[in-house]
Design an enzyme around this catalytic site. Structure first.
Site, PDB file in Angstrom:
ATOM      1  N   SER A   1      41.150  35.833  31.115  1.00  0.00           N
ATOM      2  CA  SER A   1      40.493  37.078  31.449  1.00  0.00           C
ATOM      3  C   SER A   1      39.050  36.812  31.900  1.00  0.00           C
ATOM      4  O   SER A   1      38.841  35.997  32.798  1.00  0.00           O
ATOM      5  CB  SER A   1      40.557  38.013  30.234  1.00  0.00           C
ATOM      6  OG  SER A   1      40.077  39.288  30.555  1.00  0.00           O
TER       7      SER A   1
ATOM      8  N   ASP B   1      50.980  41.979  34.042  1.00  0.00           N
ATOM      9  CA  ASP B   1      49.601  42.437  33.863  1.00  0.00           C
ATOM     10  C   ASP B   1      49.125  43.148  35.116  1.00  0.00           C
ATOM     11  O   ASP B   1      49.207  42.597  36.217  1.00  0.00           O
ATOM     12  CB  ASP B   1      48.705  41.228  33.580  1.00  0.00           C
ATOM     13  CG  ASP B   1      47.237  41.600  33.502  1.00  0.00           C
ATOM     14  OD1 ASP B   1      46.933  42.759  33.139  1.00  0.00           O
ATOM     15  OD2 ASP B   1      46.394  40.728  33.785  1.00  0.00           O
TER      16      ASP B   1
ATOM     17  N   HIS C   1      48.395  40.714  29.939  1.00  0.00           N
ATOM     18  CA  HIS C   1      47.068  40.236  30.365  1.00  0.00           C
ATOM     19  C   HIS C   1      46.619  38.994  29.572  1.00  0.00           C
ATOM     20  O   HIS C   1      46.216  38.006  30.163  1.00  0.00           O
ATOM     21  CB  HIS C   1      46.050  41.370  30.226  1.00  0.00           C
ATOM     22  CG  HIS C   1      44.695  40.987  30.718  1.00  0.00           C
ATOM     23  ND1 HIS C   1      44.464  40.588  32.018  1.00  0.00           N
ATOM     24  CD2 HIS C   1      43.498  40.930  30.088  1.00  0.00           C
ATOM     25  CE1 HIS C   1      43.184  40.293  32.158  1.00  0.00           C
ATOM     26  NE2 HIS C   1      42.572  40.491  31.011  1.00  0.00           N
TER      27      HIS C   1
END
Ligand SMILES: *[C@@H]1O[C@H](CO)[C@@H](O)[C@H](O)[C@H]1NC(C)=O
Ligand SMILES: *[C@@H]1O[C@H](CO)[C@@H](O)[C@H](O)[C@H]1NC(C)=O
Ligand SMILES: *[C@@H]1O[C@H](CO)[C@@H](O)[C@H](O)[C@H]1NC(C)=O
Ligand SMILES: *[C@@H]1O[C@H](CO)[C@@H](O)[C@H](O)[C@H]1NC(C)=O
Length: 456
Positions: A178, A380, A433
Site C-alpha cells: 500500500s 482490490d 488490498h
C-alpha cells in the site's frame, strides 16, 4: 562522528553498550495472549534515528525459521502512512484468534504462513509517530513526510546492521504494501546510493518487493472505472460515458459530463468494500482505505465504534486492545510514557507527501540491476492491479517470461509476467488490498520462490 563510532564498534564492541546511541533491545520469549514459549526468535528494540529530537523507531526482528545464517533479511513496512508493523499484520509470525472480545486480553496463535519461514524479517514502525515509534521532542513530529521517512529508515538500517553484523552479508530486500509500496523504492534507492558511496556498513541490497503499491502518480486512480466495469460494479453505458467524456483523464475532470459519470461511478463503488470487492462492507474498512485516496486528507482517527466480528478489520480492533495492555507493552519492551494510546493507523499527525511519484525510482532501480517483485491482490479496487501493471508496462521492457498462471497445490495462485531487468509482476488470485492478509498461504509461496531466485 558516525565514522568514529563505527571505528570504535569494530575495535571494542563492548564499548558500544556505553555509547549514547539509545539503542535498546529486548529478547521476547513470551507474549501475553499466547500460551507457552514463542516458537520463533523475536527481538524488539528502539533505534535512535535523530539525536537532536530524540526520535526512536521501534522494530520487531523475527529470525528466519529456516536457515538464518544464509536466508535473506527482509525489512517490511506496512502502509498508511502511519500504520504499525505489529507482528500480526501481513508477513508477521502471529495472528489473532478471531473471537468476540469479552474484556479479557485477545488470544493469539502462530501464523504458519509467516515470511519468517523463509527469511529473517524486520518489521518497523515508521515514520515517527507510528505504532510505538516516538520522538522525545515535539519538534521530531514536524516535517514528517516521504523524504524524512526514507532518511530515517536508512539511518535505522545502518545502525541496526552495526548492531547485527552477523546479518550484514545476507541478501537484503526492502518490502512494503500500500503506501509503504510507495516508500519502498525510495528507501531502496537511498540504500543503493550509500552502497555506491562506499558507506559502511555495506548493506547487501539485492532488490525490493511491493504489494498493491501506491505510486503517487495518475496510474493509482486512472483504472478505477475500467476495473469497476470489468467486475460488474458499473454498467457498460456508464463506462462508455466515462470513456467518451473523460478522454483518459479520470482524476481532474475537464467537463461536466465526465464529472457526472465519475460521481455516479463513485456512488456505485461506495456500495462495496473497496479493499476487497467481494467482502462485507464495514464502516471501519471503508475509513481504512478512504484517507489514502484523498490527497493530503487528514482523517483524524479511524471510527471509534467497534467493528462487528464479521468485518475484516475486527483483527485490527483486537490488535489495538492487545497493544494497549500494559502487560503487552512490558513484554515488548515498550518504554513507558513515550506514546499514548496505540492505534494501528495513526492519522492525527501532519504528513507531507513530498515525493510526487515513485515510478522513476522503480525505473532507476530496476535499470541498475536490482530485482523487483510487484504483486497485486486482484480483488482490490483501492489500487487495482490494472493500474499497477500499466505503469510497469510504461517502462517498455521486453518480456522474459510471458503471462502465465503460477501454481500452488495444483491450483492457480495467481498470474505472473516477468520483464527484462528482473522485474516480475504477479497477481494473488482472490487477494484484497493488504493481499498477504487475504492470501497468506499463496503469499508465502510466492515470496519464497522469489526470494530464493526461482520462477514463481
Ligand atoms: C473470554 O474468552 C476467552 C476465550 O476467548 C476465555 O478464555 C475467557 O475466560 C473469557 N473471559 C470472560 C471474562 O468471559
Ligand atoms: C499502565 O501503565 C501506565 C504507565 O506506567 C500507567 O500510568 C497506567 O495506570 C497503567 N494502566 C493500568 C491499567 O494499569
Ligand atoms: C533516476 O536516475 C536518473 C539518471 O541517473 C537521475 O537523473 C534521476 O534523478 C533519478 N531519479 C530519481 C527519482 O532519483
Ligand atoms: C515507452 O514507449 C512510449 C511510446 O513509444 C514512450 O512514449 C515512452 O517514453 C517510453 N518509456 C520509456 C520509459 O522509455
Amino acid at each position: 562522528m558516525a565514522a568514529s563510532l563505527f571505528f570504535l564498534s569494530l575495535v571494542v564492541p563492548l564499548v558500544l553498550l556505553l555509547l549514547p546511541l539509545s539503542r535498546s533491545t529486548t529478547v521476547v520469549t513470551h507474549l501475553p495472549g499466547f500460551h507457552g514459549r514463542l516458537p520463533f526468535h523475536l527481538e524488539t528494540g528502539y533505534v535512535n534515528v535523530d539525536e537532536e529530537t530524540g526520535t526512536e523507531l521501534f522494530y520487531y526482528f523475527v529470525e528466519s525459521e529456516r536457515s538464518p545464517d544464509t536466508d535473506p533479511v527482509v525489512l517490511w513496512l506496512t502502509g498508511g502512512p502511519g500504520c504499525s508493523s505489529l507482528i500480526f499484520y501481513e508477513v508477521g509470525p502471529m495472528k489473532f484468534v478471531l473471537a468476540p472480545y469479552n474484556g479479557s486480553l485477545p488470544q493469539m496463535a502462530y501464523n504458519p504462513y509467516s515470511w519468517s519461514k523463509v527469511a529473517s524479517i524486520i518489521l518497523l514502525d515508521s515514520p515517527v509517530g507510528t505504532g510505538f515509534s516516538y520522538a522525545r521532542d515535539l519538534e521530531g513530529y514536524r516535517d514528517v513526510g516521504d523524504l524524512s521517512f526514507a532518511m530515517h529508515v536508512v539511518t535505522f538500517l545502518s545502525k541496526w546492521f552495526i548492531d547485527h553484523q552477523h546479518y550484514e552479508s545476507n541478501p537484503f530486500f526492502v518490502g512494503g504494501s500500500s503506501y509503504a509500496g510507495m516508500m519502498t523504492p525510495i528507501i531502496a534507492q537511498h540504500i543503493s546510493q550509500e552502497i555506491e558511496h562506499g558507506k559502511q556498513p555495506r548493506i547487501n541490497l539485492k532488490g525490493y518487493l511491493v504489494g498493491n503499491p501506491f505510486t503517487g502518480s495518475d496510474y493509482d486512480r486512472n483504472f478505477r472505472a475500467q476495473y469497476a466495469h470489468g467486475v460488474g460494479i458499473i454498467s457498460d453505458q456508464l463506462y462508455e460515458a466515462a470513456v467518451g467524456n473523460c478522454k483518459g483523464n479520470y482524476i481532474r475532470p475537464r467537463n461536466k459530463l465526465c464529472d457526472m459519470a465519475l460521481n455516479t461511478i463513485e456512488d456505485l463503488i461506495s456500495e462495496i468494500d473497496e479493499g476487497y470487492i467481494v467482502g462485507i462492507k464495514c464502516v471501519w474498512d471503508l475509513l481504512r482505505h478512504r484517507f489514502m485516496l484523498e490527497e493530503n486528507a487528514q482523517l483524524s482517527e479511524l471510527s471509534p465504534e467497534q467493528p462487528t466480528i464479521n468485518c475484516f478489520a475486527y483483527r485490527y480492533y483486537l490488535s489495538n486492545i492487545w497493544a494497549n495492555d500494559n502487560s503487552t507493552r512490558d513484554a515488548l519492551g515498550v518504554k513507558h510514557g513515550t506514546i499514548g494510546e496505540f492505534k494501528r493507523c495513526r492519522k492525527s499527525m501532519p504528513y507531507s507527501f513530498d515525493v510526487s511519484s515513485s515510478i522513476e525510482y522503480h525505473f532507476n532501480l530496476t535499470s541498475r540491476g536490482y530485482r523487483a517483485l510487484v504483486f497485486s491482490g486482484d480483488h482490490d479496487l483501492v489500487m487495482p492491479f490494472l493500474g499497477t501493471h500499466a505503469w510497469i508496462r510504461s517502462f517498455n521492457l521486453s518480456i522474459v517470461d510471458d503471462w502465465r498462471a503460477w501454481h500452488l497445490g495444483g491450483q492457480a495462485g495467481g498470474f505472473t509476467i516477468t520483464y527484462a531487468n528482473h522485474l516480475t509482476f504477479a497477481t494473488l488470485k482472490g487477494g484484497g488490498h493488504s493481499a498477504i492478509e487475504y492470501r497468506p498461504r499463496e503469499s508465502l509461496a510466492m515470496a519464497q520462490r522469489w526470494l530464493d531466485n526461482k520462477p514463481l
